[in-house]
Design a protein around this motif. Structure first.
Motif, PDB file in Angstrom:
ATOM      1  N   GLU A  84     -12.931  14.505   5.713  1.00 25.10           N
ATOM      2  CA  GLU A  84     -13.005  13.462   4.694  1.00 25.10           C
ATOM      3  C   GLU A  84     -11.967  12.377   4.959  1.00 25.10           C
ATOM      4  O   GLU A  84     -10.842  12.655   5.376  1.00 25.10           O
ATOM      5  CB  GLU A  84     -12.771  14.056   3.305  1.00 25.10           C
ATOM      6  CG  GLU A  84     -12.911  13.047   2.192  1.00 25.10           C
ATOM      7  CD  GLU A  84     -12.646  13.614   0.808  1.00 25.10           C
ATOM      8  OE1 GLU A  84     -12.537  12.805  -0.122  1.00 25.10           O
ATOM      9  OE2 GLU A  84     -12.542  14.841   0.662  1.00 25.10           O
ATOM     10  N   VAL A  85     -12.388  11.140   4.738  1.00 21.93           N
ATOM     11  CA  VAL A  85     -11.482   9.992   4.787  1.00 21.93           C
ATOM     12  C   VAL A  85     -11.703   9.177   3.517  1.00 21.93           C
ATOM     13  O   VAL A  85     -12.759   9.246   2.894  1.00 21.93           O
ATOM     14  CB  VAL A  85     -11.718   9.107   6.040  1.00 21.93           C
ATOM     15  CG1 VAL A  85     -11.328   9.845   7.309  1.00 21.93           C
ATOM     16  CG2 VAL A  85     -13.145   8.599   6.120  1.00 21.93           C
ATOM     17  N   LYS A  86     -10.697   8.440   3.129  1.00 21.51           N
ATOM     18  CA  LYS A  86     -10.810   7.514   2.004  1.00 21.51           C
ATOM     19  C   LYS A  86     -10.969   6.111   2.573  1.00 21.51           C
ATOM     20  O   LYS A  86     -10.350   5.764   3.585  1.00 21.51           O
ATOM     21  CB  LYS A  86      -9.568   7.560   1.115  1.00 21.51           C
ATOM     22  CG  LYS A  86      -9.273   8.921   0.519  1.00 21.51           C
ATOM     23  CD  LYS A  86     -10.151   9.207  -0.648  1.00 21.51           C
ATOM     24  CE  LYS A  86      -9.712  10.510  -1.307  1.00 21.51           C
ATOM     25  NZ  LYS A  86     -10.612  10.935  -2.331  1.00 21.51           N
ATOM     26  N   VAL A  87     -11.787   5.300   1.928  1.00 28.59           N
ATOM     27  CA  VAL A  87     -12.029   3.932   2.384  1.00 28.59           C
ATOM     28  C   VAL A  87     -11.588   2.978   1.278  1.00 28.59           C
ATOM     29  O   VAL A  87     -12.004   3.127   0.119  1.00 28.59           O
ATOM     30  CB  VAL A  87     -13.515   3.714   2.735  1.00 28.59           C
ATOM     31  CG1 VAL A  87     -13.763   2.270   3.159  1.00 28.59           C
ATOM     32  CG2 VAL A  87     -13.960   4.682   3.827  1.00 28.59           C
ATOM     33  N   TYR A  88     -10.750   2.026   1.655  1.00 34.23           N
ATOM     34  CA  TYR A  88     -10.210   1.053   0.709  1.00 34.23           C
ATOM     35  C   TYR A  88     -10.400  -0.361   1.241  1.00 34.23           C
ATOM     36  O   TYR A  88     -10.513  -0.567   2.450  1.00 34.23           O
ATOM     37  CB  TYR A  88      -8.695   1.257   0.519  1.00 34.23           C
ATOM     38  CG  TYR A  88      -8.299   2.604  -0.007  1.00 34.23           C
ATOM     39  CD1 TYR A  88      -8.276   2.855  -1.370  1.00 34.23           C
ATOM     40  CD2 TYR A  88      -7.918   3.615   0.858  1.00 34.23           C
ATOM     41  CE1 TYR A  88      -7.896   4.093  -1.856  1.00 34.23           C
ATOM     42  CE2 TYR A  88      -7.532   4.862   0.390  1.00 34.23           C
ATOM     43  CZ  TYR A  88      -7.521   5.096  -0.980  1.00 34.23           C
ATOM     44  OH  TYR A  88      -7.151   6.320  -1.449  1.00 34.23           O
ATOM     45  N   LEU A  89     -10.372  -1.321   0.321  1.00 38.01           N
ATOM     46  CA  LEU A  89     -10.248  -2.727   0.676  1.00 38.01           C
ATOM     47  C   LEU A  89      -8.947  -3.217   0.074  1.00 38.01           C
ATOM     48  O   LEU A  89      -8.640  -2.924  -1.089  1.00 38.01           O
ATOM     49  CB  LEU A  89     -11.413  -3.554   0.139  1.00 38.01           C
ATOM     50  CG  LEU A  89     -12.799  -3.251   0.686  1.00 38.01           C
ATOM     51  CD1 LEU A  89     -13.828  -4.193   0.060  1.00 38.01           C
ATOM     52  CD2 LEU A  89     -12.845  -3.322   2.197  1.00 38.01           C
ATOM     53  N   GLU A  90      -8.186  -3.961   0.873  1.00 36.10           N
ATOM     54  CA  GLU A  90      -6.978  -4.608   0.366  1.00 36.10           C
ATOM     55  C   GLU A  90      -7.314  -6.082   0.225  1.00 36.10           C
ATOM     56  O   GLU A  90      -7.604  -6.752   1.221  1.00 36.10           O
ATOM     57  CB  GLU A  90      -5.816  -4.385   1.336  1.00 36.10           C
ATOM     58  CG  GLU A  90      -4.498  -4.895   0.804  1.00 36.10           C
ATOM     59  CD  GLU A  90      -3.371  -4.574   1.763  1.00 36.10           C
ATOM     60  OE1 GLU A  90      -2.756  -3.509   1.614  1.00 36.10           O
ATOM     61  OE2 GLU A  90      -3.142  -5.403   2.675  1.00 36.10           O
ATOM     62  N   ILE A  91      -7.324  -6.549  -1.013  1.00 36.58           N
ATOM     63  CA  ILE A  91      -7.780  -7.904  -1.309  1.00 36.58           C
ATOM     64  C   ILE A  91      -6.628  -8.755  -1.851  1.00 36.58           C
ATOM     65  O   ILE A  91      -5.664  -8.219  -2.406  1.00 36.58           O
ATOM     66  CB  ILE A  91      -8.953  -7.890  -2.319  1.00 36.58           C
ATOM     67  CG1 ILE A  91      -8.534  -7.251  -3.645  1.00 36.58           C
ATOM     68  CG2 ILE A  91     -10.160  -7.166  -1.718  1.00 36.58           C
ATOM     69  CD1 ILE A  91      -9.560  -7.362  -4.763  1.00 36.58           C
ATOM     70  N   PRO A  92      -6.728 -10.081  -1.703  1.00 34.79           N
ATOM     71  CA  PRO A  92      -5.704 -10.950  -2.283  1.00 34.79           C
ATOM     72  C   PRO A  92      -5.689 -10.799  -3.807  1.00 34.79           C
ATOM     73  O   PRO A  92      -6.725 -10.633  -4.442  1.00 34.79           O
ATOM     74  CB  PRO A  92      -6.170 -12.358  -1.897  1.00 34.79           C
ATOM     75  CG  PRO A  92      -7.166 -12.185  -0.804  1.00 34.79           C
ATOM     76  CD  PRO A  92      -7.766 -10.830  -0.995  1.00 34.79           C
ATOM     77  N   ASP A  93      -4.465 -10.846  -4.360  1.00 33.48           N
ATOM     78  CA  ASP A  93      -4.295 -10.724  -5.811  1.00 33.48           C
ATOM     79  C   ASP A  93      -3.105 -11.567  -6.225  1.00 33.48           C
ATOM     80  O   ASP A  93      -1.959 -11.136  -6.079  1.00 33.48           O
ATOM     81  CB  ASP A  93      -4.085  -9.256  -6.187  1.00 33.48           C
ATOM     82  CG  ASP A  93      -4.024  -9.043  -7.689  1.00 33.48           C
ATOM     83  OD1 ASP A  93      -4.664  -9.813  -8.427  1.00 33.48           O
ATOM     84  OD2 ASP A  93      -3.326  -8.096  -8.122  1.00 33.48           O
ATOM     85  N   GLY A  94      -3.379 -12.781  -6.674  1.00 31.63           N
ATOM     86  CA  GLY A  94      -2.290 -13.693  -7.010  1.00 31.63           C
ATOM     87  C   GLY A  94      -1.507 -14.015  -5.755  1.00 31.63           C
ATOM     88  O   GLY A  94      -2.064 -14.432  -4.757  1.00 31.63           O
TER      89      GLY A  94
END
Length: 195
Positions: A84-94
């Motif tokens: 198992e792996v976790k998948v994330y998005l790192e998005i701009p926030d302010g």
């Protein structure tokens, strides 16, 4: 692309993908999380983000995190196998960024229900392909450009979910445009090993 050893993660530069490509007459449901952009990416009309990274390089980076690939699924009555792996998005926030699970960015457009949290992502690795009979076999995901598939519509991918083709009939997905930045925005795709 780089590895973050202390968190056991691979971080890949990505861009928010267009939801409709000019050569298609409609917007297709999401079937993959990440692939190469059009025209190289075979699933570019069905993806959340596009990447330029070579899928086999991402595979090698995941192996360097001490993960062993399983086996991808394709078609009916098959299920992806692998750690198992976790998948994330790192998005701009302010002025900074925010890291959110990919589950947060996917919704059923009819019901507005989110992507089920119980769906797991697996490091499957890709099958080998031979697109040119005069040349040696290649890592299949390097032919299609598909990095992460949601349904077993392809086994030429590096990661897949625990969903089967039976699920695809009932769960048509789109992006949550209220959360995902606008098309073309540079973001990070993070694949993290589960401890």
């Amino acid at each position: 692309m780089y590895k973050r050893q202390e968190k056991k993660a691979v971080i890949i530069d990505a861009k928010v993908a267009p939801r409709k490509l000019p050569q298609h007459d409609k917007v297709y449901p999401i079937e993959v999380v990440a692939c190469w952009p059009d025209p190289k990416g075979k699933k570019a009309h069905e993806t959340v983000v596009t990447i330029d990274a070579k899928p086999s390089d991402v595979h090698a980076a995941l192996v360097s995190l001490e993960l062993k690939p399983g086996k991808p699924a394709r078609g009916e009555n098959t299920e992806a196998v692998g750690p198992e792996v976790k998948v994330y998005l790192e998005i701009p926030d302010g002025g900074g960024t925010r890291k959110l699970s990919i589950h947060r960015f996917l919704i059923d457009p009819k019901t507005k229900q989110g992507f089920p949290r119980e769906v797991k992502f697996r490091f499957t690795g890709s099958v080998m392909s031979k697109p040119d009979p005069t040349k040696p076999e290649m890592y299949g995901a390097d032919v299609t450009g598909t990095l992460i598939a949601i349904y077993p519509v392809t086994d030429e991918t590096v990661c897949q979910t625990s969903l089967t083709m039976k699920d695809e009939k009932f769960l048509k997905l789109d992006v949550d445009s209220t959360l995902l930045p606008k098309e073309g925005t540079a973001i990070k795709l993070i694949i993290e090993a589960v401890k």
